[in-house]
Every structure is written in C-alpha cells, then in structure tokens.
Write a protein that holds these residues in place. Structure first.
Motif, PDB file in Angstrom:
ATOM      1  N   ASP B 510       0.596  -1.038   0.229  1.00 34.99           N
ATOM      2  CA  ASP B 510       0.494  -0.283  -0.155  1.00 34.99           C
ATOM      3  C   ASP B 510       0.993   0.786  -0.283  1.00 34.99           C
ATOM      4  OD1 ASP B 510      -3.364   0.317   1.563  1.00 34.99           O
ATOM      5  OD2 ASP B 510      -2.640   0.753  -0.337  1.00 34.99           O
ATOM      6  N   THR B 512       1.455   3.812  -2.126  1.00 34.71           N
ATOM      7  CA  THR B 512       1.529   5.302  -2.554  1.00 34.71           C
ATOM      8  C   THR B 512       0.798   5.712  -2.082  1.00 34.71           C
ATOM      9  OG1 THR B 512       0.475   3.958  -4.704  1.00 34.71           O
ATOM     10  CG2 THR B 512       2.751   4.370  -4.763  1.00 34.71           C
ATOM     11  N   SER B 513      -0.170   5.156  -0.881  1.00 38.05           N
ATOM     12  CA  SER B 513      -1.703   5.297  -0.655  1.00 38.05           C
ATOM     13  C   SER B 513      -1.708   7.207  -0.450  1.00 38.05           C
ATOM     14  CB  SER B 513      -2.134   4.614   0.667  1.00 38.05           C
ATOM     15  OG  SER B 513      -0.962   4.851   1.244  1.00 38.05           O
ATOM     16  N   ALA B 520       1.234   9.047  -8.484  1.00 42.24           N
ATOM     17  CA  ALA B 520       1.595   7.527  -8.003  1.00 42.24           C
ATOM     18  C   ALA B 520       1.814   6.412  -9.735  1.00 42.24           C
ATOM     19  CB  ALA B 520      -0.269   7.604  -7.532  1.00 42.24           C
ATOM     20  N   GLN B 524       4.677   4.254 -10.377  1.00 38.80           N
ATOM     21  CA  GLN B 524       4.214   2.818 -10.833  1.00 38.80           C
ATOM     22  C   GLN B 524       4.802   2.796 -12.019  1.00 38.80           C
ATOM     23  OE1 GLN B 524       2.305   1.276  -8.481  1.00 38.80           O
ATOM     24  NE2 GLN B 524       2.798  -0.588  -9.463  1.00 38.80           N
ATOM     25  N   ALA B 542      -2.249  -3.816  -2.366  1.00 40.63           N
ATOM     26  CA  ALA B 542      -3.228  -2.479  -2.178  1.00 40.63           C
ATOM     27  C   ALA B 542      -5.220  -3.019  -2.043  1.00 40.63           C
ATOM     28  CB  ALA B 542      -3.119  -2.489  -3.921  1.00 40.63           C
ATOM     29  N   ARG B 544      -7.175  -0.971  -3.192  1.00 40.22           N
ATOM     30  CA  ARG B 544      -7.849  -0.341  -5.010  1.00 40.22           C
ATOM     31  C   ARG B 544      -7.869  -0.302  -6.139  1.00 40.22           C
ATOM     32  NH1 ARG B 544      -9.910   4.162  -4.563  1.00 40.22           N
ATOM     33  NH2 ARG B 544     -10.505   4.998  -2.925  1.00 40.22           N
ATOM     34  N   SER B 546      -7.962   0.381  -8.724  1.00 42.40           N
ATOM     35  CA  SER B 546      -6.499   0.731  -9.808  1.00 42.40           C
ATOM     36  C   SER B 546      -5.424   0.704  -9.785  1.00 42.40           C
ATOM     37  CB  SER B 546      -7.369   2.419  -9.764  1.00 42.40           C
ATOM     38  OG  SER B 546      -6.644   2.962  -7.503  1.00 42.40           O
ATOM     39  N   THR B 547      -4.729   1.018  -8.377  1.00 43.15           N
ATOM     40  CA  THR B 547      -3.449  -0.268  -8.516  1.00 43.15           C
ATOM     41  C   THR B 547      -3.500  -1.028  -8.989  1.00 43.15           C
ATOM     42  OG1 THR B 547      -3.679   1.090  -6.092  1.00 43.15           O
ATOM     43  CG2 THR B 547      -1.872   0.707  -6.790  1.00 43.15           C
TER      44      THR B 547
END
Lengths: 597, 592
Positions: B510, B512-513, B520, B524, B542, B544, B546-547
């Motif tokens: 986690d 880049t929360s 981010a 990535q 993660a 999300r 999206s991640t």
C-alpha cells in the motif's frame, strides 16, 4: 537521591535568585502568625542539641575532675530533661514547618492549575504542551524536594551551627576563632566544587540525551531494522553512545567523590588544630581539659550540618530556577474575558456567517483574508485543503478561541463577541482529531459537557453514537475507569465516546475533524454511521477526509493559503476544473475507468 | 509484558544475585572499592584513639610533644580517610557504570533481535523504561546502597569490637543504641512504606489531570469545563496535602526519638564512664574516645535502614530488566541454515495457515499459490483480509503456523535470516523516517552507498527533483528539527530506501496510498521497469483496484482466505467479490 555532594545548580543569577526567593516567601503570608512559633521551636531544639558538649566539658573539669559523682549525676539528669524538652521542641518544629510547607506547596500547585484554566488558547498553541508539562512537573517536584521535608532539617542544622559557633566563642575566644576559621573555608570549597561539577554534569546531560534519543528511535523502529538488516549497525552505534555516557558519568563522579572527603579533611584539620592549640593552652594552664574536650566534641559536630546545608544549597538553586519558571507562567496575561455587557447567547438556530473576516496568529501574517461564508441552519460545510492552511482557524474563530482582527463572526446575526463565551460554547459541540478523554468513568466522560445528565440521557447519547454495546461489554460498564490506569480503548472506541460526548449536549452547531488513523474496519463502519446521525439537523463544519463527506456536503470550502480559493457544491467545483478538481478529480478518474492492459 | 512471571521462584532476589554476578567483569574495581571502604573504616576508627592518646598522655601529663604528634597523626589519618573515601566512591561508581554499560548493551541487542511477535505486544515506553530508569536503579543500588550497607556493617562491627576491648561494660551500654534505633527504624519503614507509595501514586494522578488539561485545553474550553476541572483538581490537591501531612506525622514519631536515644546513651556513657574515671578505672581520654565512637555509630544504622527499600526497588528493577534479556527469540536461523542467493521466481505457499501469537483467530487459512518467474502479483483485499499478513511470512517476520513457504522449492526456514531479508525489499505501509539527512535515510540499509546510487534510487521514486530543490539537497536534515515532509513524500523516501538494497523480490505494501494520483502513476511506471529488470517476482499489496490493474495476476483475499486469482478481466468475469469491490469503489464518485 545521592548525597555525595554538590550536583548541578541552575543558571539563575544571584540577584534573580533573591527576587524569586522573595516572591516565594510571599506564600508565607497566610501563615505569618505560625512562623514565629515555628522559629522559636527550631531555636529551642537547636539550643538543646548545642548545649550538650558544653556541659559535658564543664562536668569533666568541675565534677569528674573533682570526684563529685553526685554532682555529675545531677547534671546528667538535668541534661536528660533538657534533651526531652528538646525532643518535644523538635517534634513541634517538624510538625509546624512541615505543615506550613505542605500547604504552601499545595497552594503553588493550585495556582499553576488555576492559571492554566485561565490562559488563552493562543498560549498553548505557542508553547509545546509536552515541554510545558515536563517543565511544570519537574519544577514543582524540585521545589517539593528542596522545600518539603528538608526545610525543617536545614533550619535546624543552621541554627545548630550558629549555636555551636556561639557556644565555642563563649567558652574560649581564641580556641573558638581558630576552630571557626574552617567554616568559611568549607563554604568556599562547596562553591568551588559546585562550579566544577556543573561543567561535568552538563556533559552527562548531553550524553544521556543523545542516548535516550537513539534508544527511542531504535526501539520504535525494530521492524525496519530487521527488515533492512540494520540490527548489527544499530547495536554498534548504540554501544558507542553508551560508552560515551558511561565515561562522562565516571568523570563527573570524580568531582563529587572528592567533595565530601575534602570537607571531611577540613573538618579534621580543624579538630587537629583544636587538639594542638587547645593542648598547648591546657599544658600551659590557660585552658582546662574540660574546655579542650568540649571543643573537640563541638568540632566533630560541624561536619553534619555543613553536609546537609551544602546539599540543601544545591537543591535550593534548582528549586529557585524552577520557581522562576513557574512564576513566569503565573504572570502570563489571562485570556480574553467576556465583554462587560456580554449577554447570554439565546438558543441557537445555527445560522453562521463570516463577514469579511481577517485574522492572523501574528499581526503581520494574516491566515484568513477577507473570508466570507454563510452556513444556513442544518447545512453541512466541508472544509478541504492542504494541511493547516486555515481550516482549523475557521473553527478556532467559531468557538471564539481567538478574536478576529477584521470583520466579524455572527451566529444567528449576533456577533460572537457580544455574548459570554460559556453560553456560546455550550451550544457548540466538537469532535476533534485526537479524541482526548479524561480520567474518570465512561459515564463521566460522556457527560463531560453536561455533568448533571441523568444516566438515561447518557445511555441515549451512547446509543446514538453506536458505543452503548461496547460500553456494556466492559466489566464495569459505564462505571469503568478511563485514564492512565484505566481501561485502554482503541482509537476507534475513543472516537465513539467522543461522539457520544458531543451528542449529549445536543448542540446546534457541530465541529468535526474527520482525520483518523488506523481504525479497524468494523469500528470504522460504526463511526461513520454515528457521525451521519450526529450531522443530521445541525449546522456542521467538517474538516473532511472522506470522499463521501465532500460529496454529501451542502457547501465545500477549499481553503488554500488563508483564502477560500473555491466555494460551492462538489459537483460545481468539479465542473470548474480548478484547484478542487485537481485535487480530487484525478483520483476519481483513476477509479472510474478501469484501464485495459 | 509478554513473558509470564513464575511466581514460585523468589525472582526479584534472584535477579539481584545475577546483577551481583555481573559485577565480576569489574571485579578489580569492585575490590578496590571494598578495600578502600575497609581502610576507610580503619581510618575512622583510629581517630578517637588519637584523641584519647592526646588527652591522656598529652594534656593530662602536660606533654606538649605528645599533643602535637597526636594532632599530626590526626591530619595524616584525615588525608588517608580522604583518599580512601574518594577511592571507595569513585571505584564503586566506575564499577556500577561498567555494569550498567554491559546491561544496557545486552538488553538493547536483545530488543533489536526479538521477533515481530514480541514487539507486537510490547510497548515502546515500557522497553524504554527498562533500558533507562530500571537500569539506573540497579546502578544506584550498586554504587550507593550496596557500598553503604557493606561499609556500615564493617563500621558497626569494628567499632563494637574496639569498644568491647576498651571497656566491655561501657561498651555494652553504648551498643544498646544499635538494636533500639534499629527497631524504631524498622517500625517506621514497615508501617509507612505504603504511605510513601500512596504519596507517589496521588502525585502521579494529580499530574495526570494536569497533563490532560494541558493537552486537551480546547476540549475543556469547548465543553465549558474549566470550573469542573478546577474543582476536581482542588479536591485531589487537598487530598495530597493531607497524605503528605501523614508522612510528616510518621517522621515526627520516629526520628526525634532516634536522636533522643543517642543523646541519652551519651549521658549514660558520661555518667557511668565519669564514675569510672572518678574511681580511677578509666581515663578522660578514653571517655572522650567513647563519645566519639558513639557519634560514629548512629550513621551506619540509618544507612542500613534506608538501604532496605532501595534494595527492594533495585531488585524489582532487576527483575524487569532480566525479563527482557531472557525473552526467547522466536524467529532464528536453523542450525544448518544456508545463505539465500539466487532467486528463480517460483514462490510457493503450501496450505499455509497462520495465527498471530496470542490470538485465537486465524489470520490466514489454508492459503496456497505458486508464482511464475518475473510475475507481478497484486494482492487485493479489504482491511483485515490478511493481505499484508501473507507477505510477513516471506521474509520470516513470522513463521507459518501450518504449512510451508518456499522459494524455488526450498523452505524459507532453511535460509539464514540475514541473507533472506537482504534479498527481499519491502516498502511498509507506515514510513519511519530517522533523524539524520535525507541521504542517510535513503541509504538506511547501506550506509556506505555512493551518492550516485542514492540519487538513482531517488530518481526512480520521483523524489530527486524535490530534494535538489531544497537548500541543502541530500544533506537536508529530516526529523523533529529538520524539514517536515508530507505523507506522500515520506512514502517516496521509503521507496527509494528499499530500491537501494540488493532486492531480488520486491514487496510494496500500500505504498502509494498517500501520494496523489498523478505522482503515483509516475512511480508505478518507474517501479514497473525496475520490477521487470531486477526482480524475480514482485508483490504489490493494495486496496484500490486502480493500483492493481496492471498486475500479471491478482490474488483476492477475503477473511484470511485466497478466494480468487487471475487477471483483472478474469476476475471481473468469475469473481463476485471482485465485482462487488469494483462497484463500491466506483460508487464513491458523484454522478457526473
């Protein structure tokens, strides 16, 4: 506490010490009738202690020397009576002096606390609470140590010393002067060692400081150290600091270990001097054996009072420095009082207006510039923006922790400066980030703003805040003690109790800071639901951290650099493609469209 | 704390014995102190004899020469006393500081090597207290109480012997003061130990209220509680004053009587001795000497009396310290552990179940999977699903309760911890920054790394530009006195820190929360490249979706079980849970 000699004294200049002492003596005022009694008891006690060797010496010449056994026994009986009187005096002295000192210390503690309650919030925003706290605790405790028990002892020893000196001078002037030469020498030596010790102990304070800092950091970061294989390096670094601290302490002790032997040596020098010169006088017939004996006994009695006095001296120095800081606190200006004609705030509707508000924590730096906002009763206003940036300031102004420098804050059309602070704040509820609870039972904490609440009311508030079930699951339910030695609650549970606390006072205006960290999912859900209930039918100002909050808000204020950069509903702001859009829309975009690989 | 205390053994005293044994490393210093103490007592004991000689043979006989010689010897004795006193204090302190040094090193090393499971339950403040104030208690005991008790006992015994030799009848009278004073003191301590503890407790409670009010002044004012809090404080304050008064009364009932005792015994000595002088059995010099010895006796009694509670305190502290020193290290190298060198990329979980020590709930239930070389695995799940827990087992922060974790077929427990962990790069959820420069923070695992390497890592983490914009660049201080960094910046420092290690396996938890979406994405990208270049397998944990979309495979965790694995498309088609999560994350947007 080590009693091997002078430890570091403070850094107050002598004339400042005097003025601080004078101010401290003001605390004696309520007891001024008791002081003379105490002093006379001290004098009596010291006199009975000092008189012993005098009579023993006399008895050696006039009774034992003459073979007068009966006379001797009579004298001893009288002395025994005298000692018993002395005990009575010393007991009285301990009681009176102790009682006066304890009451003075209690008053000092009370004054500090009362002052804290009357200081403006701005004071606490300036000074680090932790720093203030440790100073206060330390300072009050050093004062306690120096002036608590030891005052009686110190005064007794001081008077004894004076009595001994007088007695010696009375018996034989020449011998007396010779013996007493050593007293100023002892005092001078004490001062010398104190100075040397101060420098060395400053070094030890530094080394222990570094050691503690390293310790705290490394003990708190063990997981990182293991994950990154830094364990051995940490251990080696620690060893080095550890060794430095050890060496600094040993060096400091070299000074203190030499102190008492030096005083002892001076004492023995005096004794030897008495023996030599007194012997000479006795041999030439100018003095009797009894006189010399009395002097020998007296000189041996020098040592203990000087030791105790030197201890007291260094303790007193630290105490005076502490007192100085305490008095500085007591001299701080108190907070903004209510205006003389302040009225009570009538029951609020919850209409909040900021009209051209200007404000700065320092006059030169404005944090809010020409801020205008209008919250109608029941609306939810979300405040967003980069950290700090004036969000909490808006809240400070609504609660009137600070006054605006320009413009005005009005609730239901009434400027907040025209009403009493108490009546204003009673109708505003807060749930802040740190969820501070206080020592006391759960019930007392929930009823914090309304101490006369009935148990039914407390339970009702707890139900609304989704915390009733949790509380009843505790072994003592609502009577469970919270606080340092009470039940530890998780962050989430603390927040629920904070919410209940706000619910109970049934405020028209609510202030909520959503920032929370590490709440477990289940409690998170409870908290969300409780907050949702809390926000209904009240005007609320929410420092928003959740997306769901901003999207539901009636108004969103984007606070940036002390100005309201943007104002509007969530949808309006997104459409504007401005600051707000930048902050949030990207996040939304990323979630909304799953990109194919 | 974690380890249960065995109540059957008298552990505090045993711990104190261990402390005394550790004195062995400094035995020469300790012996020096002891010897000085004995010689000091001798020097003290000699002085009254010099009085006696000076008075009897000198003054009484009108012999000035004797008087002067005895005075001279007194000075010599004083010099000797001074030297021995110094020696005793100094060497005792040096020895005690040495023991404290050793003990601190031991407990610190232990703390650094104890496993995660210990630290999950331990509190930092408790550990700190043990290293600082508990060890200081022990040290004070060694340098002060121990020394004082030994010299007090020696003094008492030798003075008693001297008195008995001089005149046994008078000696017995004089020595009665010892048991009487001792009894008074013992009675005082036993009756009032609780009282003093109560004072400390009440003071602690009072200070707690003060602290609460300081920290929570806004809450107090917002709820209009100033008056109520003041009343509460006043009550507690008054109670403290009353308790303090009780201690004063206790002192009043003891110490004046101890001093009266010694005064009365002096009178008896003078009476009895005086009569003996009149009868010619005794000299005046002897009488004076006796009195001087009497003055010397009282102090040791008081010292021994007050040493008792100090010893009890030191024993309690010793027990607490050894509790940590003796704690078992759960995760350690097996006897035949081999270094972990190359990684092929096949990481296997075989029916792994895991329960945190002290918990009854299984955090992982029967998890099995196998990775392919060069795969990027994303582990997705809500809070409490076990997604972070899985990755704790790979570097052996914990060991699986059941099942096995393998790398290329070998159980991770077969590798040495050092080699295993140095090849697994982890970016934790919470970033810890250390006091020091930015460069030192990034080079945490490799302090000797070159600046170029540090810059490369910072570039990959998208921090290089920010750092070079600072006035001191990489030498900028971080921490309390240094620059404050935002959550996102901290995370990027953590990423750079990990990138600087020799990782073959990368685990990002986690990470880049707190970073905004744009940055981010950049991170990535950089990480994607690195992961394909340098790692044999990578894991991204993660919440999300999206991640995790770009991952080769997604592992979906729910309540400790691996409920689905596959690509994003596959999961969208086959996993209902995945669909639910996707929908809820999409739902958090406004209708456009």
């Amino acid at each position: 506490m080590r009693s091997t000699g002078p430890v570091v004294a403070s850094e107050l200049k002598p004339h400042k010490q005097l003025s601080t002492l004078q101010r401290f003596l003001q605390y004696l005022r309520p007891y001024r009738k008791e002081v003379p009694v105490a002093l006379s008891l001290i004098t009596l006690g010291a006199a009975t202690q000092a008189i012993g060797p005098f009579f023993i010496g006399w008895s050696i010449d006039h009774l034992i020397g003459q073979g007068n056994l009966r006379g001797l026994l009579l004298l001893l009986a009288m002395l025994a009576l005298l000692y018993i009187v002395g005990v009575w005096a010393i007991r009285g002295q301990i009681l009176r002096v102790g009682s006066i000192m304890q009451r003075i210390l209690g008053q000092l503690r009370q004054d500090v606390f009362d002052k804290i309650q009357s200081l403006p919030v701005s004071f606490f925003d300036r000074s680090e609470a932790g720093d203030l706290m440790s100073r206060l605790l330390n300072d009050v405790s050093t004062v306690n140590q120096a002036f608590g028990q030891t005052v009686a002892q110190m005064l007794g020893n001081l008077f004894s010393l004076v009595g001994i000196v007088i007695a010696m001078l009375c018996i034989n002037l020449q011998l007396g002067l010779l013996s007493n030469l050593v007293v100023p020498l002892m005092i001078f030596t004490t001062g010398l060692f104190a100075r040397w010790a101060r420098a060395r102990f400053r070094v030890t304070r530094e080394t222990i400081g570094e050691l503690s800092a390293k310790l705290e950091e490394d003990i708190g970061s063990v997981k990182e150290a293991q994950a990154f294989n830094r364990v051995q390096l940490n251990i080696d670094e620690f060893k080095a600091l550890n060794a430095a601290n050890r060496d600094a302490n040993v060096q400091a002790v070299a000074i203190t270990a030499a102190f008492l032997p030096s005083i002892d040596f001076l004492n023995t020098l005096a004794t030897a001097g008495v023996l030599a010169y007194g012997g000479y006088l006795a041999v030439t017939g100018a003095a009797t054996v009894g006189v010399v004996t009395a002097f020998l006994l007296y000189v041996q009695q020098f040592f203990r009072p000087i030791q105790i006095l030197s201890q007291f001296y260094t303790q007193a120095q630290s105490a005076l420095a502490g007192l100085d800081r305490i008095f500085l606190l007591l001299d701080e200006p108190a907070e903004l009082k209510d205006a003389p004609d302040a009225t009570t705030m009538p029951p609020m509707q919850g209409d909040v207006r900021f009209e051209a508000v200007e404000f700065g924590y320092t006059p030169s730096q404005l944090v809010l510039k020409q801020v205008n906002l209008h919250a109608q009763p029941g609306q939810m206003i979300a405040l967003v923006g980069p950290t700090g940036a004036g969000k909490s300031t808006i809240i400070n102004l609504i609660l009137r922790f600070y006054d605006v420098s320009g413009g005005g804050v009005k609730i239901d059309g009434v400027d907040v400066r025209r009403v009493t602070q108490a009546s204003l704040r009673r109708q505003i509820g807060i749930v802040l980030q740190d969820n501070l609870l206080f020592t006391g039972t759960v019930a007392e904490n929930i009823a914090f703003g309304c101490p006369n609440a009935t148990h039914a009311e407390i339970e009702a508030a707890a139900q609304l805040a989704n915390v009733h079930e949790f509380v009843t699951s505790l072994p003592q339910g609502y009577a469970t003690q919270l606080g340092e030695r009470g039940a530890p609650l998780s962050q989430g549970q603390r927040q629920l109790v904070s919410i209940a606390r706000a619910v109970l006072i049934n405020p028209r205006i609510l202030i909520l800071d959503e920032a929370t960290s590490s709440i477990d999912t289940r409690t998170e859900a409870l908290v969300q639901a409780a907050i949702a209930r809390l926000l209904k039918h009240r005007t609320s100002f929410v420092i928003a951290h959740r997306l769901s909050t901003v999207t539901q808000a009636d108004q969103v204020l984007v606070v940036q650099q002390g100005q309201i950069a943007e104002q509007g509903t969530h949808a309006e702001l997104v459409a504007k493609q401005g600051v707000y859009a930048n902050l949030y829309a990207l996040q939304l975009g990323a979630d909304a469209t799953p990109v194919a690989r | 704390m974690v380890q249960p205390i065995d109540l059957q053994e008298p552990s505090p005293m045993r711990s104190l014995q261990r402390v005394l044994k550790s004195l062995n490393a400094y035995r020469w210093l300790a012996l020096g102190a002891l010897l000085s103490s004995l010689l000091l007592t001798a020097a003290y004991a000699v002085t009254p004899q010099l009085f006696r000689w000076g008075i009897d043979q000198g003054i009484a006989d009108k012999n000035l020469r004797v008087v002067l010689i005895s005075a001279a010897w007194m000075v010599a004795a004083a010099i000797a006393r001074g030297l021995f006193n110094f020696g005793q204090s100094f060497w005792a302190e040096a020895a005690s500081q040495g023991v404290a040094y050793d003990l601190r090193n031991r407990i610190f090393s232990k703390i650094q090597t104890l496993s995660f499971s210990y630290h999950d339950q331990a509190q930092t403040s408790q550990l700190l207290t043990r290293v600082t104030s508990d060890i200081e208690q022990i040290r004070t005991f060694l340098s002060t109480s121990l020394m004082q008790v030994i010299s007090a006992i020696v003094t008492l015994v030798s003075i008693a012997v001297i008195l008995l030799i001089m005149d046994w009848q008078l000696a017995l009278i004089t020595l009665t003061v010892v048991p009487m004073a001792g009894w008074l003191l013992a009675r005082f301590l036993s009756r009032n130990g609780d009282l003093f503890r109560q004072v400390q407790e009440q003071l602690g409670d009072l200070n707690a209220v003060l602290q609460e009010n300081l920290l929570g002044i806004r809450v107090v004012k917002a709820f209009v509680r100033e008056q109520a809090e003041t009343e509460r404080y006043t009550q507690m304050n008054q109670a403290l004053v009353r308790t303090n008064m009780k201690t004063i009364l206790a002192i009043r009932n003891t110490f004046p009587f101890i001093f009266l005792l010694s005064n009365l015994v002096t009178l008896v000595v003078v009476g009895y001795g005086g009569a003996a002088v009149i009868d010619g059995r005794f000299s005046i010099g002897e009488l004076v000497a006796f009195n001087s010895y009497l003055l010397l006796i009282l102090q040791p009694i008081l010292l021994i009396g007050f040493a008792a509670p100090a010893i009890a305190q030191a024993a309690a502290s010793a027990e607490r310290v050894y509790e940590v020193v003796d704690a078992a290290i759960e995760i350690r190298d097996r006897p035949q552990a081999v270094p972990f060198q190359t990684c092929g990329g096949r990481i296997t979980f075989e029916n792994v179940s895991f329960r945190y020590p002290g918990s009854t709930i299984y955090a992982l239930k029967d998890v099995s999977f196998e990775t392919q070389p060069n795969e990027l695995i994303a582990i997705l799940g809500m809070t409490g699903s076990g997604k972070s827990t899985i990755m704790n087992l790979l570097p052996r922060f914990y060991d699986a309760t059941q099942g096995a974790v393998r790398i290329d077929g070998r159980d991770v427990r077969d590798f040495t911890l050092a080699s295993l962990r140095s090849r697994i790069g982890i970016v934790f959820q919470e970033t810890t920054l250390f006091s020091g420069t930015l460069r030192e923070n990034i080079a945490y695992a490799k302090p000797e790394a070159s600046l170029d390497d540090v810059i490369d890592a910072a570039k990959a983490a998208q921090m290089h530009e920010f750092i070079t914009a600072l006035p001191n660049g990489y030498e900028t201080l971080v921490g309390e006195r240094g620059v404050g960094l935002s959550g996102g910046q901290k995370q990027r420092i953590a990423i750079a820190r990990t990138l600087l290690t020799d990782y073959s396996i990368l685990i990002l938890d986690d990470s880049t929360s707190a970073v905004d979406a744009k940055t981010a994405a950049q991170i990535q990208d950089a990480l994607d490249r690195l992961m394909h270049q340098k790692t044999c397998t990578s894991f991204v944990i993660a919440q999300r979706i999206s991640t995790v979309q770009n991952a080769d495979r997604i592992f979906l965790m729910d309540k400790g079980r691996l409920v689905a694995q596959g690509t994003h498309d596959e999961l969208m088609r086959h996993s209902p849970l995945y669909g639910v999560i996707l929908e809820s994350q999409v739902k958090q947007k406004a209708p456009v």
